[in-house]
Design a protein around this motif. Structure first.
Motif, short mmCIF file in Angstrom:
data_model
loop_
_atom_site.label_atom_id
_atom_site.label_comp_id
_atom_site.label_asym_id
_atom_site.label_seq_id
_atom_site.Cartn_x
_atom_site.Cartn_y
_atom_site.Cartn_z
N GLY A 1 0.80 -1.22 0.00
CA GLY A 1 0.00 0.00 0.00
C GLY A 1 0.83 1.27 0.00
O GLY A 1 0.34 2.35 -0.28
N ASN A 2 2.11 1.17 0.32
CA ASN A 2 2.97 2.35 0.42
C ASN A 2 3.54 2.68 -0.95
O ASN A 2 4.33 1.95 -1.50
CB ASN A 2 4.09 2.08 1.42
CG ASN A 2 4.85 3.33 1.77
OD1 ASN A 2 4.72 4.35 1.12
ND2 ASN A 2 5.65 3.25 2.82
N LYS A 3 3.15 3.84 -1.48
CA LYS A 3 3.61 4.27 -2.81
C LYS A 3 4.68 5.36 -2.71
O LYS A 3 5.16 5.85 -3.71
CB LYS A 3 2.44 4.81 -3.63
CG LYS A 3 1.28 3.87 -3.77
CD LYS A 3 1.49 2.93 -4.91
CE LYS A 3 0.26 2.04 -5.06
NZ LYS A 3 0.39 1.06 -6.05
N SER A 4 5.07 5.73 -1.51
CA SER A 4 5.99 6.83 -1.30
C SER A 4 7.44 6.43 -1.59
O SER A 4 7.97 5.50 -0.99
CB SER A 4 5.89 7.33 0.14
OG SER A 4 6.88 8.29 0.40
N VAL A 5 8.05 7.15 -2.51
CA VAL A 5 9.46 6.91 -2.85
C VAL A 5 10.34 7.30 -1.67
O VAL A 5 11.34 6.63 -1.37
CB VAL A 5 9.85 7.72 -4.11
CG1 VAL A 5 11.33 7.59 -4.41
CG2 VAL A 5 9.02 7.28 -5.29
#
Length: 137
Positions: free
Chosen positions: A56-60
């Motif tokens: 669920g984590n899309k943060s670069v």
């Protein structure tokens, strides 16, 4: 003019300074890219693992921070395989750069400069010439 604002100072502040053209010239797209450091070799694997664990984590930024923390926590023996891969890539890069530099020093061949064969170039010249003849009619 005493007491008045000088327009020269205001003009110099408002002007946009243009950067001088680069003396190096344009970048060559055929030049080999530098190899990744040991940390970036580690991050290649870590990104895959992190995405599996945190779908669920899309943060670069989150991936980068977690990877940096994991890298700092690793011992030198844990980092050794990544350092070895980075060294291997560096040696390959040095070989390809030597070949590239030799090729550049020898000078480009006329055939390598263009993807088109000489007949294709001549065909285009003929077509342009025929267009000029049609304009005269």
């Amino acid at each position: 003019m005493k007491g008045g604002k000088s327009t020269k100072k205001a003009d110099t502040k408002l002007t946009v300074k243009k950067s001088a053209p680069k003396a190096k010239g344009a970048k060559d797209p055929n030049k080999p890219k530098r190899p990744a450091s040991a940390f970036f070799v580690f991050m290649e694997e870590f990104r895959k693992q992190f995405k599996e664990e945190n779908p669920g984590n899309k943060s670069v930024a989150a991936v980068g921070k977690a990877g940096g923390a994991a890298w700092k926590a690793m011992s030198e023996s844990d980092k050794a395989p990544y350092v070895a891969k980075a060294e291997k890539r560096k040696k390959e890069y040095e070989k390809t750069m030597a070949a590239y530099n030799k090729k550049v020093a020898d000078g480009p061949n006329e055939e390598e400069d263009s993807d088109k064969s000489k007949s294709e170039v001549n065909d285009e010249d003929d077509e342009e010439g025929s267009d000029e003849d049609e304009d005269d009619d």
